[in-house]
Design a protein around this motif. Structure first.
Motif, PDB file in Angstrom:
ATOM      1  N   VAL A  98       1.012  -1.308   0.147  1.00 23.95           N
ATOM      2  CA  VAL A  98       0.107  -0.011  -0.069  1.00 23.95           C
ATOM      3  C   VAL A  98       0.958   1.156   0.094  1.00 23.95           C
ATOM      4  O   VAL A  98       2.114   1.343   0.721  1.00 23.95           O
ATOM      5  N   THR A  99       0.388   2.174  -0.725  1.00 19.02           N
ATOM      6  CA  THR A  99       1.061   3.588  -0.799  1.00 19.02           C
ATOM      7  C   THR A  99       0.306   4.474   0.273  1.00 19.02           C
ATOM      8  O   THR A  99      -0.760   4.159   0.769  1.00 19.02           O
ATOM      9  N   ASN A 100       0.793   5.667   0.579  1.00 19.80           N
ATOM     10  CA  ASN A 100      -0.091   6.519   1.559  1.00 19.80           C
ATOM     11  C   ASN A 100       0.007   5.768   2.929  1.00 19.80           C
ATOM     12  O   ASN A 100      -0.963   5.867   3.864  1.00 19.80           O
ATOM     13  N   PHE A 101       1.061   4.955   3.134  1.00 17.60           N
ATOM     14  CA  PHE A 101       0.872   4.283   4.361  1.00 17.60           C
ATOM     15  C   PHE A 101       1.302   4.950   5.618  1.00 17.60           C
ATOM     16  O   PHE A 101       2.419   5.714   5.398  1.00 17.60           O
ATOM     17  N   ASP A 102       0.508   4.928   6.710  1.00 15.44           N
ATOM     18  CA  ASP A 102       0.857   5.764   7.706  1.00 15.44           C
ATOM     19  C   ASP A 102       1.574   4.958   9.053  1.00 15.44           C
ATOM     20  O   ASP A 102       0.887   4.339   9.655  1.00 15.44           O
ATOM     21  N   SER A 103       2.950   4.864   9.013  1.00 16.81           N
ATOM     22  CA  SER A 103       3.304   3.736  10.145  1.00 16.81           C
ATOM     23  C   SER A 103       2.929   4.380  11.493  1.00 16.81           C
ATOM     24  O   SER A 103       2.705   3.240  12.286  1.00 16.81           O
ATOM     25  N   THR A 104       2.588   5.712  11.873  1.00 16.88           N
ATOM     26  CA  THR A 104       2.281   5.810  13.334  1.00 16.88           C
ATOM     27  C   THR A 104       0.672   5.113  13.389  1.00 16.88           C
ATOM     28  O   THR A 104       0.493   4.892  14.616  1.00 16.88           O
ATOM     29  N   LYS A 105       0.094   5.213  12.517  1.00 18.34           N
ATOM     30  CA  LYS A 105      -1.276   4.478  12.576  1.00 18.34           C
ATOM     31  C   LYS A 105      -1.312   3.019  12.925  1.00 18.34           C
ATOM     32  O   LYS A 105      -2.095   2.416  13.305  1.00 18.34           O
ATOM     33  N   TYR A 106      -0.097   2.279  12.237  1.00 18.81           N
ATOM     34  CA  TYR A 106      -0.094   0.980  12.311  1.00 18.81           C
ATOM     35  C   TYR A 106       0.615   0.518  13.542  1.00 18.81           C
ATOM     36  O   TYR A 106       0.306  -0.605  13.763  1.00 18.81           O
ATOM     37  N   LEU A 107       1.228   1.380  14.358  1.00 10.68           N
ATOM     38  CA  LEU A 107       1.877   1.018  15.504  1.00 10.68           C
ATOM     39  C   LEU A 107       0.647   0.563  16.618  1.00 10.68           C
ATOM     40  O   LEU A 107      -0.511   1.060  16.545  1.00 10.68           O
ATOM     41  N   GLY A 108       1.027  -0.202  17.417  1.00 11.71           N
ATOM     42  CA  GLY A 108       0.167  -0.672  18.625  1.00 11.71           C
ATOM     43  C   GLY A 108      -0.097  -2.309  18.482  1.00 11.71           C
ATOM     44  O   GLY A 108       0.584  -2.930  17.661  1.00 11.71           O
ATOM     45  N   LYS A 109      -1.014  -2.612  18.943  1.00  8.24           N
ATOM     46  CA  LYS A 109      -1.418  -4.142  19.032  1.00  8.24           C
ATOM     47  C   LYS A 109      -2.289  -4.604  17.956  1.00  8.24           C
ATOM     48  O   LYS A 109      -3.247  -3.981  17.576  1.00  8.24           O
ATOM     49  N   TRP A 110      -1.858  -5.712  17.541  1.00  7.62           N
ATOM     50  CA  TRP A 110      -2.755  -6.458  16.145  1.00  7.62           C
ATOM     51  C   TRP A 110      -2.946  -7.894  16.885  1.00  7.62           C
ATOM     52  O   TRP A 110      -1.730  -8.333  17.483  1.00  7.62           O
ATOM     53  N   TYR A 111      -4.071  -8.675  16.635  1.00 11.49           N
ATOM     54  CA  TYR A 111      -4.418  -9.714  17.012  1.00 11.49           C
ATOM     55  C   TYR A 111      -4.259 -10.697  15.308  1.00 11.49           C
ATOM     56  O   TYR A 111      -4.802 -10.133  14.263  1.00 11.49           O
ATOM     57  N   GLU A 112      -3.559 -11.568  15.370  1.00 14.50           N
ATOM     58  CA  GLU A 112      -3.439 -12.440  14.259  1.00 14.50           C
ATOM     59  C   GLU A 112      -4.645 -13.151  13.968  1.00 14.50           C
ATOM     60  O   GLU A 112      -5.021 -14.043  14.886  1.00 14.50           O
ATOM     61  N   ILE A 113      -5.440 -12.909  12.933  1.00 17.31           N
ATOM     62  CA  ILE A 113      -6.713 -13.658  12.742  1.00 17.31           C
ATOM     63  C   ILE A 113      -6.626 -14.924  11.879  1.00 17.31           C
ATOM     64  O   ILE A 113      -7.023 -15.886  12.116  1.00 17.31           O
ATOM     65  N   ALA A 114      -5.555 -15.062  11.115  1.00 18.47           N
ATOM     66  CA  ALA A 114      -5.143 -16.011  10.152  1.00 18.47           C
ATOM     67  C   ALA A 114      -3.783 -15.964   9.555  1.00 18.47           C
ATOM     68  O   ALA A 114      -3.287 -14.870   9.586  1.00 18.47           O
ATOM     69  N   ARG A 115      -3.119 -17.189   9.179  1.00 19.59           N
ATOM     70  CA  ARG A 115      -1.684 -17.196   8.781  1.00 19.59           C
ATOM     71  C   ARG A 115      -1.699 -18.446   7.816  1.00 19.59           C
ATOM     72  O   ARG A 115      -2.132 -19.228   7.875  1.00 19.59           O
ATOM     73  N   LEU A 116      -0.719 -18.311   7.042  1.00 18.02           N
ATOM     74  CA  LEU A 116      -0.101 -19.607   6.459  1.00 18.02           C
ATOM     75  C   LEU A 116       0.884 -20.134   7.400  1.00 18.02           C
ATOM     76  O   LEU A 116       1.721 -19.546   7.969  1.00 18.02           O
TER      77      LEU A 116
ATOM     78  N   SER B 209      -5.908  -7.963  12.715  1.00 13.20           N
ATOM     79  CA  SER B 209      -7.047  -7.159  13.037  1.00 13.20           C
ATOM     80  C   SER B 209      -6.719  -6.426  14.553  1.00 13.20           C
ATOM     81  O   SER B 209      -5.938  -7.058  15.300  1.00 13.20           O
ATOM     82  N   ARG B 210      -7.459  -5.271  14.671  1.00 15.61           N
ATOM     83  CA  ARG B 210      -7.214  -4.570  16.204  1.00 15.61           C
ATOM     84  C   ARG B 210      -7.839  -5.264  17.197  1.00 15.61           C
ATOM     85  O   ARG B 210      -7.719  -5.155  18.177  1.00 15.61           O
ATOM     86  N   GLU B 211      -9.014  -6.105  16.915  1.00 16.99           N
ATOM     87  CA  GLU B 211      -9.685  -6.879  17.675  1.00 16.99           C
ATOM     88  C   GLU B 211      -9.480  -8.356  17.462  1.00 16.99           C
ATOM     89  O   GLU B 211      -9.024  -8.622  16.504  1.00 16.99           O
ATOM     90  N   LYS B 212     -10.281  -9.398  18.361  1.00 24.50           N
ATOM     91  CA  LYS B 212      -9.862 -10.795  18.152  1.00 24.50           C
ATOM     92  C   LYS B 212     -10.733 -11.245  17.058  1.00 24.50           C
ATOM     93  O   LYS B 212     -10.508 -12.571  16.677  1.00 24.50           O
ATOM     94  N   THR B 213     -11.538 -10.464  16.410  1.00 23.34           N
ATOM     95  CA  THR B 213     -12.431 -11.194  15.159  1.00 23.34           C
ATOM     96  C   THR B 213     -12.364 -10.102  14.112  1.00 23.34           C
ATOM     97  O   THR B 213     -11.990  -8.830  14.384  1.00 23.34           O
ATOM     98  N   ILE B 214     -12.746 -10.366  12.981  1.00 26.07           N
ATOM     99  CA  ILE B 214     -13.124  -9.547  11.956  1.00 26.07           C
ATOM    100  C   ILE B 214     -14.509  -9.674  11.346  1.00 26.07           C
ATOM    101  O   ILE B 214     -14.861 -10.784  11.417  1.00 26.07           O
ATOM    102  N   PRO B 215     -15.132  -8.824  10.541  1.00 27.98           N
ATOM    103  CA  PRO B 215     -16.261  -8.731  10.193  1.00 27.98           C
ATOM    104  C   PRO B 215     -16.388  -9.452   8.956  1.00 27.98           C
ATOM    105  O   PRO B 215     -15.149  -9.721   8.353  1.00 27.98           O
ATOM    106  N   GLU B 216     -17.330 -10.175   8.490  1.00 26.24           N
ATOM    107  CA  GLU B 216     -17.222 -11.298   7.546  1.00 26.24           C
ATOM    108  C   GLU B 216     -16.857 -10.583   6.212  1.00 26.24           C
ATOM    109  O   GLU B 216     -16.231 -11.094   5.421  1.00 26.24           O
TER     110      GLU B 216
END
Length: 180
Positions: free
Chosen positions: A33-51, A144-151
């Protein structure tokens, strides 16, 4: 006599290439993605899915917390619960931008000078959900910032992942049933 130097030179060159490994690759059909804002990206994320891969195998309740280091790199603090070993695990690394700081293309290292690609390829405007591609089609995460994501977000992210070339049927859907 000259031949006795060839092997050590080749070994030294190989070690040098390995130590200088830049990492930071991205799958052919993916675009960070372009126009990426690293300060908004900082903080806690929950892993919803992975390979799945060996460093995260058997982990649930996985989180990633990003914070800024003094040297402008990003501290990566990954935590998860190994349900087979019955214990929490943690891995701390650092990430650097590959190009400009407004492009979501980073490289991350947990092992000294060895880096791997970490590419934000899809993110919502509020920085609540992210699709991250590794440097190849072996690595992918939905965060996700939460433990789930919308469908609807899940559907969009899976569609984008398939467009890039990921086999989404291989995804591990992470449980979040313990507190970190």
């Amino acid at each position: 006599m000259k031949n006795r130097y060839i092997v050590p030179i080749l070994i030294g060159a190989g070690i040098g290439l390995a130590l200088c490994s830049c990492g930071g690759g991205i799958p052919k059909k993916a675009t960070a993605v372009t126009n990426f804002d690293s300060t908004k990206y900082l903080g806690k994320w929950y892993e919803i899915a992975r390979l799945d891969y060996k460093w995260e195998r058997d982990l649930d309740n996985v989180t990633a917390e990003y914070s800024l280091n003094e040297d402008k790199t990003i501290k990566v603090d990954n935590k998860g619960y190994n349900f087979k070993k019955g214990k929490r695990e943690q891995s701390i690394g650092k990430a650097k931008f590959v190009e400009k700081e407004n492009i979501g293309m980073l490289k991350v290292s947990f092992f000294g000078p060895f880096y791997s690609g970490y590419n934000v390829v899809l993110i919502d405007p509020d920085y609540k959900y992210a699709l991250v591609a590794g440097e190849s089609l072996k690595y992918m995460w939905i965060l996700s910032r939460e433990k789930t994501i919308p469908e609807s977000v899940k559907t969009d992210f899976l569609m984008k992942a398939r467009e890039i070339g990921y086999t989404t049927s291989d995804l591990v859907w992470v449980k979040h049933d313990k507190t970190n």
